[in-house]
Structures are given as structure tokens and as C-alpha cells.
Design an enzyme around this catalytic site. Sequence first.
Site, PDB file in Angstrom:
ATOM      1  N   HIS A  25       0.833  -1.193   0.000  1.00  0.00           N
ATOM      2  CA  HIS A  25       0.000   0.000   0.000  1.00  0.00           C
ATOM      3  C   HIS A  25       0.873   1.251   0.000  1.00  0.00           C
ATOM      4  O   HIS A  25       2.009   1.217   0.475  1.00  0.00           O
ATOM      5  CB  HIS A  25      -0.840   0.085   1.279  1.00  0.00           C
ATOM      6  N   GLU A  90       2.479  -0.819   4.625  1.00  0.00           N
ATOM      7  CA  GLU A  90       2.181   0.559   4.234  1.00  0.00           C
ATOM      8  C   GLU A  90       3.503   1.312   4.035  1.00  0.00           C
ATOM      9  O   GLU A  90       4.382   1.273   4.900  1.00  0.00           O
ATOM     10  CB  GLU A  90       1.361   1.271   5.308  1.00  0.00           C
ATOM     11  N   HIS A 128      -2.586  -3.446  -3.501  1.00  0.00           N
ATOM     12  CA  HIS A 128      -3.947  -3.262  -3.004  1.00  0.00           C
ATOM     13  C   HIS A 128      -4.911  -3.105  -4.187  1.00  0.00           C
ATOM     14  O   HIS A 128      -6.032  -3.611  -4.164  1.00  0.00           O
ATOM     15  CB  HIS A 128      -3.990  -2.022  -2.101  1.00  0.00           C
ATOM     16  N   ASP A 138      -3.552   1.986  -4.806  1.00  0.00           N
ATOM     17  CA  ASP A 138      -2.215   1.884  -4.217  1.00  0.00           C
ATOM     18  C   ASP A 138      -1.584   0.512  -4.474  1.00  0.00           C
ATOM     19  O   ASP A 138      -2.299  -0.478  -4.596  1.00  0.00           O
ATOM     20  CB  ASP A 138      -2.245   2.208  -2.719  1.00  0.00           C
TER      21      ASP A 138
END
Length: 241
Positions: A25, A90, A128, A138
Amino acid sequence: MTGRDWPSPNHGDRRGQRPELVVLHYTGMTDAASARARLCDPAAEVSAHWLIDENGRTEQLVCETRRAWHAGQGTWHGRDDVNSRSIGIEIVNPGDCPFTSTQMKALETLLAQIMARWQIRPEAVIAHSDLAPGRKTDPGPRFDWESLARQGLATFARPQPEDPDPPLGPSLDRLGYPQAEAAIRLAAFRLRHSPWATGPESRGDRQLAARLAASSSSKYPGGVARQRDGGSAPSDPSARA
């Protein structure tokens, strides 16, 4: 550590599953402090296992044996509840900027560890946007999948002129993409594999998808975590599901 010792309280039991995918992400934020605050905010009800900041610093927010809340609704290879079957990473990026070399190096190191720990194949490192076509974008068009592929940490290919070009839909099915309108599936596939492509479906799209599908395993059995390895700690059954 128990499940309650990690920075983010937003996690639960894996519901009988174990990691067999890694989902990448971007945070959609410009700095790690803002991203960390949101990923650790109980009211936000979102989280990820790992956060890589703008300087390449890597922080674990949720134990890998726990179910972080990062993927949302979506499917891969026809299976839903991706959160229960995946590890979420992330990377701090607003979504419209290149990822830094220090971030990519940190990601390469982290991915190699996760993939060894859980016996995850390169084909099971996904975006994602792959599992949620039309809903998520993302890690976006500026993410360098080719650099990961060179390290054996993801898949990447370039079609050759002599490659066959069978229908696109079955190739996307083999790769794992969810069912959706043809234009939405094409956009999701391009975002990951040829982000600057435009216009209607092309022979190059079909060749690329077929080449990737032919070299991809379609099986994601997951694995068993190594004892006392960095990403794994005992689950806390009393933590919120």
C-alpha cells in the site's frame, strides 16, 4: 510480546488462516507521523503489519500472526477475507510521488524476511489495487515493481513480439484478479503491470497478461512461521477479533 503489546490496537484473530499473500500500500499521506497516528487510532479501525517511513525506517505495528485491517473488501484467486490471509505493508507516500531508493531498499529487506518466514512466493506479493479493482489504486503507478522482481520479490514481465495474445479475461482469471467490468479489470491490470498504457485493450495487454499467467503458480499455500523469528509473536486470544 502478546497481541496487546504492538503499537496498533487494530487487529484480530486470523480466523483459522495464515499469511499466504503480501499486500503493498501507499499511505496517501506525506509523513509517517500522520500515517502512524491513523493506523494506531482505534476509531479509524485500520491498520497494517508494517510501516516504512519516508526515510526508509521500518516499524512493526501489528504482529504477523494477527489479522491487521488493511485490505478491506476484495478478493484474490476467488477468495475473500484477504485480511485473514495476508500481511500488509504501508509505505509513506502521498500517491503521486516516486518512492525513494531508501524506501525500496527497506522494502526489499523486509519482503525477503517475510517471504522466507511464511514461504510466500513472488506471485503472492500483490498491490492493493490488484485485489480491489476500481476501488483502490495503491501503491500506484510510480511504484517500481520491476526492481522488486529483479530481487525475486514480485513478478514483472515485458511481452515479446512473438508472444501469443489469447483473450485477456482468462489470463486475468489465472493471475487472480476479481471479476469486474472488463474496463475496470484492464485498468487494475495496467496500473500494476503497465501503468502508462492508455486507450482500449491492446494486443500488448493480452500478450503481457498471458506471459505473466504462464509463469505464475496460481497456488498460495502459505507456510509456517519460523520459531522466534522477528515478525511473529504468540497470538493473544483475548484481543479484539
